[in-house]
Design an enzyme around this catalytic site. Sequence first.
Site, PDB file in Angstrom:
ATOM      1  N   CYS A 169       0.809  -1.221   0.000  1.00 45.15           N
ATOM      2  CA  CYS A 169       0.000   0.000   0.000  1.00 45.15           C
ATOM      3  C   CYS A 169       0.843   1.271   0.000  1.00 45.15           C
ATOM      4  CB  CYS A 169      -0.930   0.012   1.206  1.00 45.15           C
ATOM      5  SG  CYS A 169      -1.935  -1.469   1.362  1.00 45.15           S
ATOM      6  N   HIS A 186      -9.299   2.292  -2.705  1.00 49.99           N
ATOM      7  CA  HIS A 186      -7.940   1.873  -2.366  1.00 49.99           C
ATOM      8  C   HIS A 186      -7.345   0.968  -3.433  1.00 49.99           C
ATOM      9  CE1 HIS A 186      -4.443   0.896  -0.170  1.00 49.99           C
ATOM     10  NE2 HIS A 186      -4.884  -0.169   0.476  1.00 49.99           N
ATOM     11  N   CYS A 189     -14.683  -1.457   5.947  1.00 50.40           N
ATOM     12  CA  CYS A 189     -13.578  -1.940   5.113  1.00 50.40           C
ATOM     13  C   CYS A 189     -13.477  -1.105   3.833  1.00 50.40           C
ATOM     14  CB  CYS A 189     -13.800  -3.395   4.719  1.00 50.40           C
ATOM     15  SG  CYS A 189     -14.229  -4.497   6.092  1.00 50.40           S
ATOM     16  N   SER A 190     -12.259  -0.825   3.406  1.00 49.95           N
ATOM     17  CA  SER A 190     -12.076  -0.129   2.134  1.00 49.95           C
ATOM     18  C   SER A 190     -12.404  -1.081   0.984  1.00 49.95           C
ATOM     19  CB  SER A 190     -10.645   0.389   2.002  1.00 49.95           C
ATOM     20  OG  SER A 190      -9.708  -0.662   2.121  1.00 49.95           O
ATOM     21  N   ILE A 192     -12.308  -2.849  -2.896  1.00 44.51           N
ATOM     22  CA  ILE A 192     -11.355  -3.223  -3.939  1.00 44.51           C
ATOM     23  C   ILE A 192     -11.605  -2.278  -5.110  1.00 44.51           C
ATOM     24  CG2 ILE A 192     -10.611  -5.042  -5.504  1.00 44.51           C
ATOM     25  CD1 ILE A 192      -9.988  -5.643  -2.591  1.00 44.51           C
TER      26      ILE A 192
END
Length: 384
Positions: free
Chosen positions: A83, A328, A201-202, A204
């Site tokens: 990341c 992300h 949650c971020s 996909i």
Amino acid sequence: MSPAPAFVAGAGMIRFGKHPVDVTLERMGVGAARAALADAGADLADVDGLYMGHVFGGPVAGQRIGAQLGLDGKPVSNHENYCASGATAIREAWVALAAGLHDVVLVIGVEKMTDRIVGGVRPDPGDLDAAVGYVMAAGHGMSARRYMADHGATREQIAAVAVKNHAHSVHNPFAHYQKPISLEEVLGARPIAEPLGLLDCSPISDGAAAVLLCNRAGLRRLGLSGPVPRILAVGLVSGFVQTGLGDLNAEDVSRRAGEEAWTLSGVGPGEIDLVEMHDCFTIAEIVRLEGLGLVPRGQGGEWTAAGHTALGGQLPVNPSGGLLSRGHPVGATGTAQVCELTWQLRGTAGGRQVDGARTALAYCKGGSVNGTDGGSVSTVVMTR
């Protein structure tokens, strides 16, 4: 002593989200790069080199994008730090500019994930964590449980991070999600890793971001005058091997990354006006702010629920919407954060503008390595 600053002459992005298969990694990277060049009023002939951050892009992804962009023959370097890949590429560009190796460079962060990732993001298959079924969501679920037990934080306080960041992204045309969500929606979302649900949650995402960086000689070449946002420092640390049980939320790796940023930049945590934080999960924003020393230990949940980290608050965090709402695409995240800080420091961020922003920090934490407290952590300090 810190190297000389790098000036951000141009910043460009494409919207993050789920793109069709024909919107390739190369197409996204070229689009973001052209936007950054146009923002700076620069030509391809001005660019001395290309720095590329990505994780899943395959061999020589930067050269593939460079060839399509028209930078064939230029020096290209590819950087994978999970990341923190985009921020790591920026760090290498910053060092090259300070050394006088180049005067004007292009940095691209890009990722095509939605047709390559199935289920949750995992460590490398050869890592022991992956062998026992560990996924990133599981680790952050444990972090949230531990934080609630240790500090008396509530589930609602943790969920408030998602509410805040989605509210910010309403004003971000590049965000994956651009609509507000309620606390009830976060608490009622499909469970992922207790106590975290889907909206903790971020997503996909696919996407690309780019910045055109230069030193003082590059500024003169580009004919830029007046205030230009500057990168004062880019810190980079990796996790220490741990012994014993330790403290799951100690975030020593974040503390060390912060200390490097403060030392290199000459800026202290009390001078930061806004933060772009790696909020891959709601609890991550809280514990990492505390690890950096920007929020008192154990009070991150209270700060969020009280509005201190929202636009208009004491320390606005993720005015872009962060990873939770902007999205992300892992290799693009660090570069996207610097784009956001550039617009904030120029005062051109529109409805998400932080009033009076002068000094800002971007933080990325990339990957996990069994037995350590993290893979890579980057910290970028910028000013106007």
